[in-house]
Design a protein around this motif. Structure first.
Motif, PDB file in Angstrom:
ATOM      1  N   GLN A  73      51.332  57.035  46.864  1.00 56.79           N
ATOM      2  CA  GLN A  73      51.247  55.766  46.131  1.00 56.79           C
ATOM      3  C   GLN A  73      49.818  55.260  46.109  1.00 56.79           C
ATOM      4  OE1 GLN A  73      53.762  52.593  47.463  1.00 56.79           O
ATOM      5  NE2 GLN A  73      55.550  53.392  46.413  1.00 56.79           N
ATOM      6  N   ARG A  74      49.124  55.478  47.220  1.00 54.00           N
ATOM      7  CA  ARG A  74      47.772  54.934  47.348  1.00 54.00           C
ATOM      8  C   ARG A  74      47.052  55.677  48.465  1.00 54.00           C
ATOM      9  NH1 ARG A  74      46.621  50.406  45.496  1.00 54.00           N
ATOM     10  NH2 ARG A  74      48.795  49.692  45.545  1.00 54.00           N
ATOM     11  N   VAL A  75      45.750  55.761  48.348  1.00 54.50           N
ATOM     12  CA  VAL A  75      44.894  56.224  49.429  1.00 54.50           C
ATOM     13  C   VAL A  75      44.156  55.014  49.990  1.00 54.50           C
ATOM     14  CG1 VAL A  75      42.881  57.632  50.054  1.00 54.50           C
ATOM     15  CG2 VAL A  75      44.593  58.527  48.453  1.00 54.50           C
ATOM     16  N   VAL A  76      44.208  54.859  51.311  1.00 52.12           N
ATOM     17  CA  VAL A  76      43.513  53.751  51.976  1.00 52.12           C
ATOM     18  C   VAL A  76      42.560  54.334  53.010  1.00 52.12           C
ATOM     19  CG1 VAL A  76      43.716  51.611  53.272  1.00 52.12           C
ATOM     20  CG2 VAL A  76      45.524  52.253  51.659  1.00 52.12           C
ATOM     21  N   GLN A  77      41.285  54.053  52.853  1.00 48.43           N
ATOM     22  CA  GLN A  77      40.271  54.472  53.824  1.00 48.43           C
ATOM     23  C   GLN A  77      40.122  53.371  54.867  1.00 48.43           C
ATOM     24  OE1 GLN A  77      37.845  57.364  53.148  1.00 48.43           O
ATOM     25  NE2 GLN A  77      37.452  57.173  55.332  1.00 48.43           N
ATOM     26  N   ILE A  78      40.238  53.744  56.138  1.00 48.14           N
ATOM     27  CA  ILE A  78      40.154  52.800  57.251  1.00 48.14           C
ATOM     28  C   ILE A  78      39.019  53.233  58.169  1.00 48.14           C
ATOM     29  CG2 ILE A  78      41.374  51.815  59.241  1.00 48.14           C
ATOM     30  CD1 ILE A  78      42.644  51.079  56.593  1.00 48.14           C
ATOM     31  N   VAL A  91      29.147  41.499  63.369  1.00 47.08           N
ATOM     32  CA  VAL A  91      29.854  42.538  64.113  1.00 47.08           C
ATOM     33  C   VAL A  91      31.275  42.060  64.426  1.00 47.08           C
ATOM     34  CG1 VAL A  91      29.924  43.836  66.275  1.00 47.08           C
ATOM     35  CG2 VAL A  91      27.745  43.512  65.075  1.00 47.08           C
ATOM     36  N   GLY A  92      32.243  42.907  64.113  1.00 49.43           N
ATOM     37  CA  GLY A  92      33.646  42.569  64.326  1.00 49.43           C
ATOM     38  C   GLY A  92      34.353  42.049  63.100  1.00 49.43           C
ATOM     39  N   ASP A  93      33.600  41.657  62.076  1.00 48.41           N
ATOM     40  CA  ASP A  93      34.228  41.119  60.861  1.00 48.41           C
ATOM     41  C   ASP A  93      34.916  42.227  60.066  1.00 48.41           C
ATOM     42  OD1 ASP A  93      33.214  38.662  61.506  1.00 48.41           O
ATOM     43  OD2 ASP A  93      31.901  38.480  59.754  1.00 48.41           O
ATOM     44  N   LEU A  94      35.979  41.837  59.356  1.00 42.94           N
ATOM     45  CA  LEU A  94      36.671  42.730  58.442  1.00 42.94           C
ATOM     46  C   LEU A  94      36.030  42.656  57.057  1.00 42.94           C
ATOM     47  CD1 LEU A  94      40.386  41.915  59.300  1.00 42.94           C
ATOM     48  CD2 LEU A  94      39.158  44.010  59.897  1.00 42.94           C
ATOM     49  N   ALA A  95      36.121  43.753  56.319  1.00 44.51           N
ATOM     50  CA  ALA A  95      35.612  43.782  54.951  1.00 44.51           C
ATOM     51  C   ALA A  95      36.503  44.667  54.093  1.00 44.51           C
ATOM     52  CB  ALA A  95      34.169  44.295  54.910  1.00 44.51           C
ATOM     53  N   ALA A 200      41.865  52.222  48.022  1.00 45.73           N
ATOM     54  CA  ALA A 200      41.486  50.975  48.683  1.00 45.73           C
ATOM     55  C   ALA A 200      40.737  51.313  49.969  1.00 45.73           C
ATOM     56  CB  ALA A 200      42.719  50.132  48.992  1.00 45.73           C
ATOM     57  N   GLU A 201      39.960  50.358  50.449  1.00 46.42           N
ATOM     58  CA  GLU A 201      39.149  50.612  51.644  1.00 46.42           C
ATOM     59  C   GLU A 201      39.029  49.346  52.478  1.00 46.42           C
ATOM     60  OE1 GLU A 201      34.863  52.736  52.771  1.00 46.42           O
ATOM     61  OE2 GLU A 201      35.390  52.311  50.681  1.00 46.42           O
ATOM     62  N   LEU A 202      39.275  49.519  53.772  1.00 48.49           N
ATOM     63  CA  LEU A 202      39.229  48.428  54.744  1.00 48.49           C
ATOM     64  C   LEU A 202      38.392  48.889  55.930  1.00 48.49           C
ATOM     65  CD1 LEU A 202      40.245  45.794  56.188  1.00 48.49           C
ATOM     66  CD2 LEU A 202      42.272  47.116  56.846  1.00 48.49           C
ATOM     67  N   ARG A 203      37.392  48.119  56.270  1.00 51.86           N
ATOM     68  CA  ARG A 203      36.541  48.454  57.414  1.00 51.86           C
ATOM     69  C   ARG A 203      36.259  47.208  58.247  1.00 51.86           C
ATOM     70  NH1 ARG A 203      34.195  53.580  57.273  1.00 51.86           N
ATOM     71  NH2 ARG A 203      34.521  54.666  55.280  1.00 51.86           N
ATOM     72  N   ALA A 204      35.904  47.452  59.496  1.00 55.31           N
ATOM     73  CA  ALA A 204      35.406  46.390  60.366  1.00 55.31           C
ATOM     74  C   ALA A 204      33.976  46.744  60.764  1.00 55.31           C
ATOM     75  CB  ALA A 204      36.286  46.227  61.599  1.00 55.31           C
ATOM     76  N   MET A 205      33.161  45.726  60.918  1.00 52.23           N
ATOM     77  CA  MET A 205      31.738  45.941  61.140  1.00 52.23           C
ATOM     78  C   MET A 205      31.442  46.251  62.610  1.00 52.23           C
ATOM     79  SD  MET A 205      30.648  45.597  58.081  1.00 52.23           S
ATOM     80  CE  MET A 205      32.245  46.338  57.660  1.00 52.23           C
ATOM     81  N   ASP A 218      29.339  47.895  68.479  1.00 49.85           N
ATOM     82  CA  ASP A 218      30.675  47.835  69.080  1.00 49.85           C
ATOM     83  C   ASP A 218      31.615  48.708  68.264  1.00 49.85           C
ATOM     84  OD1 ASP A 218      32.976  47.296  70.451  1.00 49.85           O
ATOM     85  OD2 ASP A 218      33.129  45.199  69.846  1.00 49.85           O
ATOM     86  N   LEU A 219      31.481  50.019  68.427  1.00 45.48           N
ATOM     87  CA  LEU A 219      32.340  50.953  67.691  1.00 45.48           C
ATOM     88  C   LEU A 219      33.813  50.838  68.101  1.00 45.48           C
ATOM     89  CD1 LEU A 219      29.990  54.061  67.645  1.00 45.48           C
ATOM     90  CD2 LEU A 219      30.799  52.825  65.634  1.00 45.48           C
ATOM     91  N   PRO A 220      34.123  50.793  69.418  1.00 41.58           N
ATOM     92  CA  PRO A 220      35.543  50.687  69.788  1.00 41.58           C
ATOM     93  C   PRO A 220      36.181  49.393  69.302  1.00 41.58           C
ATOM     94  CG  PRO A 220      34.239  51.440  71.657  1.00 41.58           C
ATOM     95  CD  PRO A 220      33.268  50.993  70.610  1.00 41.58           C
ATOM     96  N   GLY A 221      35.460  48.281  69.407  1.00 45.17           N
ATOM     97  CA  GLY A 221      36.012  46.998  68.962  1.00 45.17           C
ATOM     98  C   GLY A 221      36.242  46.962  67.468  1.00 45.17           C
ATOM     99  N   ALA A 222      35.288  47.497  66.698  1.00 45.74           N
ATOM    100  CA  ALA A 222      35.435  47.515  65.243  1.00 45.74           C
ATOM    101  C   ALA A 222      36.572  48.439  64.820  1.00 45.74           C
ATOM    102  CB  ALA A 222      34.128  47.955  64.590  1.00 45.74           C
TER     103      ALA A 222
END
Length: 240
Positions: A73-78, A91-95, A200-205, A218-222
């Motif tokens: 249905q969709r590809v989502v990059q996380i 750092v830590g914010d979602l985008a 779609a694409e969702l990342r944390a900083m 902060d790779l583990p936290g993001a």
């Protein structure tokens, strides 16, 4: 391709999908072309999680292996990303990506970097000519943004040469009016445009794109933040 109700979730590394794997019910694991695929359900949503490896080539290869067999249905990059200094993201914010750019595909001229349009050969012809910019699913971005009101929404930039200086972070952020950079998203968006699959694409900083200083990242936290947000969207049926 065989159409399915499945959401394909891509992550470059195991760190960026370990928590999501733990949330998968009715789990089936397999290895395809040396990559781990984990299928099952998160909530009521059928999913397959694929750890692609970092970079555009690994991403394109793993995604092609999947899309040659079936259509999700969709590809989502996380995953994680580096926030450009003038983006307003911390750092830590979602985008959420409103579009994806190849940030280092083009020509370096005496007047500076120029996009792939200067070469004059599109990287994809599919109803129109694509050079550096590839779309994400606008309606999905609106739904996800409503569910994650704290998330920033804007362009993402994909590079294979990560920005490791203050000057380059400012240059790329301003050039594309972008929130952040990563190493995979544009390749996934490119393949989805080729195969007519919503992306779609969702990342944390994990860091600010400035003079490279890993001790401030902060790779583990993001990674945890991005996966928690993705799990929320999947469980609420907002990725379909």
């Amino acid at each position: 391709m065989t159409a399915t109700e499945e959401i394909l979730v891509l992550s470059a590394t195991a760190l960026e999908q370990l928590a999501l794997r733990e949330a998968v019910a009715e789990c089936v694991q397999r290895k395809v072309a040396e990559r781990e695929w984990v299928s099952g359900k998160i909530g009521a949503q059928p999913v397959t999680l694929v750890e692609t490896g970092i970079g555009a080539v690994n991403t394109a290869h793993a995604l092609t292996c999947y899309l040659q067999a079936q259509r999700p249905q969709r590809v989502v990059q996380i995953g994680v990303g580096g926030a450009y200094p003038e983006s307003g993201a911390s750092v830590g914010d979602l985008a959420l990506a409103s579009e994806e750019y190849y940030g280092d595909l083009g020509v370096r001229t005496p007047d500076g970097w120029q996009s792939a349009e200067l070469i004059g050969i599109p990287v994809l012809e599919k109803g129109r000519s694509y050079y550096n910019c590839f779309p994400t699913d606008e309606q999905w971005v609106q739904r996800a943004g409503a569910a994650l009101p704290e998330a920033h929404i804007g362009p993402f930039v994909t590079v294979q040469e990560c920005s490791g200086t203050d000057e380059l972070g400012l240059e790329r952020g301003r050039r594309f009016g972008a929130l952040c950079e990563n190493m995979e998203g544009a390749a996934a968006a490119h393949l989805c445009a080729l195969y007519d699959v919503p992306f779609a694409e969702l990342r944390a900083m994990s860091n600010i794109v400035e003079q490279r200083a890993r001790e401030q990242w902060d790779l583990p936290g993001a990674a945890a933040r991005a996966q928690a947000a993705a799990q929320e969207l999947l469980e609420e049926g907002l990725c379909a």
